[in-house]
Design an enzyme around this catalytic site. Structure first.
Site, PDB file in Angstrom:
ATOM      1  N   ASN A 111      -6.225   2.037  -3.531  1.00  0.00           N
ATOM      2  CA  ASN A 111      -5.933   2.848  -2.345  1.00  0.00           C
ATOM      3  C   ASN A 111      -7.133   3.748  -2.045  1.00  0.00           C
ATOM      4  OD1 ASN A 111      -5.128   4.144  -4.776  1.00  0.00           O
ATOM      5  ND2 ASN A 111      -3.717   5.498  -3.713  1.00  0.00           N
ATOM      6  N   ILE A 112      -7.335   3.974  -0.762  1.00  0.00           N
ATOM      7  CA  ILE A 112      -8.484   4.766  -0.303  1.00  0.00           C
ATOM      8  C   ILE A 112      -7.956   5.803   0.686  1.00  0.00           C
ATOM      9  CG2 ILE A 112     -10.738   4.710   0.834  1.00  0.00           C
ATOM     10  CD1 ILE A 112     -10.960   1.742  -0.009  1.00  0.00           C
ATOM     11  N   GLU A 113      -7.919   7.052   0.235  1.00  0.00           N
ATOM     12  CA  GLU A 113      -7.322   8.107   1.061  1.00  0.00           C
ATOM     13  C   GLU A 113      -8.384   8.803   1.917  1.00  0.00           C
ATOM     14  OE1 GLU A 113      -5.031  10.442  -1.733  1.00  0.00           O
ATOM     15  OE2 GLU A 113      -3.514   8.848  -1.866  1.00  0.00           O
TER      16      GLU A 113
ATOM     17  N   CYS B 258      -3.621   1.535   1.649  1.00  0.00           N
ATOM     18  CA  CYS B 258      -3.074   1.141   0.348  1.00  0.00           C
ATOM     19  C   CYS B 258      -3.958   0.129  -0.388  1.00  0.00           C
ATOM     20  CB  CYS B 258      -1.703   0.498   0.527  1.00  0.00           C
ATOM     21  SG  CYS B 258      -0.414   1.627   1.060  1.00  0.00           S
TER      22      CYS B 258
ATOM     23  N   GLU C 150      -3.067  -2.715  -1.702  1.00  0.00           N
ATOM     24  CA  GLU C 150      -2.824  -4.101  -1.295  1.00  0.00           C
ATOM     25  C   GLU C 150      -3.672  -4.451  -0.070  1.00  0.00           C
ATOM     26  OE1 GLU C 150      -0.670  -1.708  -1.911  1.00  0.00           O
ATOM     27  OE2 GLU C 150       1.239  -2.450  -2.680  1.00  0.00           O
TER      28      GLU C 150
ATOM     29  N   CYS D  38       4.545  -0.915  -0.238  1.00  0.00           N
ATOM     30  CA  CYS D  38       5.187  -0.201   0.869  1.00  0.00           C
ATOM     31  C   CYS D  38       5.520  -1.182   1.997  1.00  0.00           C
ATOM     32  CB  CYS D  38       4.288   0.923   1.379  1.00  0.00           C
ATOM     33  SG  CYS D  38       2.952   0.355   2.456  1.00  0.00           S
TER      34      CYS D  38
ATOM     35  N   CYS E 296       2.499  -2.740   3.822  1.00  0.00           N
ATOM     36  CA  CYS E 296       1.796  -3.752   3.015  1.00  0.00           C
ATOM     37  C   CYS E 296       2.626  -5.014   2.877  1.00  0.00           C
ATOM     38  CB  CYS E 296       1.411  -3.180   1.652  1.00  0.00           C
ATOM     39  SG  CYS E 296       0.010  -2.048   1.776  1.00  0.00           S
TER      40      CYS E 296
HETATM   41  N1  THU Z   1       0.081   3.296  -2.011  1.00  0.00           N
HETATM   42  C1  THU Z   1      -0.495   2.074  -2.239  1.00  0.00           C
HETATM   43  O1  THU Z   1      -1.702   1.983  -2.467  1.00  0.00           O
HETATM   44  N2  THU Z   1       0.296   0.979  -2.234  1.00  0.00           N
HETATM   45  C2  THU Z   1       1.648   0.994  -2.008  1.00  0.00           C
HETATM   46  O2  THU Z   1       2.277  -0.050  -1.915  1.00  0.00           O
HETATM   47  C3  THU Z   1       2.339   2.282  -1.899  1.00  0.00           C
HETATM   48  C4  THU Z   1       1.477   3.471  -1.736  1.00  0.00           C
HETATM   49  C5  THU Z   1      -0.774   4.473  -2.004  1.00  0.00           C
HETATM   50  C6  THU Z   1      -0.950   5.124  -0.649  1.00  0.00           C
HETATM   51  C7  THU Z   1      -1.343   6.532  -1.044  1.00  0.00           C
HETATM   52  O3  THU Z   1      -2.749   6.572  -1.240  1.00  0.00           O
HETATM   53  C8  THU Z   1      -0.655   6.752  -2.372  1.00  0.00           C
HETATM   54  O4  THU Z   1      -0.234   5.467  -2.825  1.00  0.00           O
HETATM   55  C9  THU Z   1       0.534   7.674  -2.293  1.00  0.00           C
HETATM   56  O5  THU Z   1       1.423   7.257  -1.344  1.00  0.00           O
END
Ligand code: THU
Length: 131
Positions: A42-44, A53, A55, A86, A89
Site C-alpha cells: 500500500n502507498i499512502e 492498496c 493489491e 477491500c 480491490c
Molecule cells: N489496504 C490495502 O492495502 N489493502 C486492502 O485490501 C485493505 C486496505 C490498505 C489501505 C491503507 O493504506 C491501509 O490498508 C489502511 O486502510
C-alpha cells in the site's frame, strides 16, 4: 512458485509499504496462469484519499509487465490476521482473475485460509455480462 513462495513475496512487499498515516502495512502478491508473480504494497498520501492498496500496486506491476490472468492471490497485513481485500480491490482484481482463482488469507507466518476469489466477490460488475 509454491503457495509458500507467493506468501513470502506478499510479506516482502509488505516490508516496503508506505503507510505513515494508517501505520497499517499491507502486502499482496498475485500469480498469473503463466506462473509470473507480481507483488505490491500500500502507498499512502498526505491527502488521505489519494493513497492506494497493496493489491492495486501488484496489479499495476502485472499490467506494466504485459498483463495476464490472475489465478492466485496472497494478502498479508502485520496487524490483521486474515486480511480481506477491500471492496475496490475486489473489483479491480476481478477484472483479471480466472474463474477458479484462489485467494490466500495470511497472517505474518503464512497462509491461514484459502477461499475461491469468486466466493468473496460474486456477481461482479462486468461489462461483458450485462443482461
Ligand atoms: N489496504 C490495502 O492495502 N489493502 C486492502 O485490501 C485493505 C486496505 C490498505 C489501505 C491503507 O493504506 C491501509 O490498508 C489502511 O486502510
Amino acid at each position: 512458485m509454491s503457495t509458500d513462495e507467493l506468501f513470502a513475496a506478499a510479506k516482502a512487499a509488505m516490508e516496503r509499504a508506505y503507510a505513515p498515516y494508517s501505520r497499517f502495512p499491507v502486502g499482496a502478491a498475485i500469480r498469473t496462469d503463466t506462473g509470473a508473480v507480481y507483488a505490491g504494497c500500500n502507498i499512502e498520501n498526505a491527502s488521505y484519499p489519494e493513497g492506494w492498496c497493496a493489491e492495486t500496486t501488484a496489479l499495476g506491476h502485472m499490467v506494466m509487465a504485459g498483463g495476464g490472468r490472475v489465478c492466485e492471490i496472497a494478502v498479508v497485513a502485520e496487524k490483521m490476521p486474515r486480511i480481506m481485500p477491500c471492496g475496490g480491490c475486489r473489483q479491480r482484481l476481478s477484472e483479471f482473475t480466472t474463474a477458479d482463482a484462489k485467494l490466500h488469507l495470511c497472517d505474518t507466518e503464512g497462509v491461514v485460509e484459502t477461499v475461491p476469489f469468486s466466493s468473496i466477490f460474486p456477481r461482479a460488475f462486468d461489462l461483458e455480462s450485462r443482461a
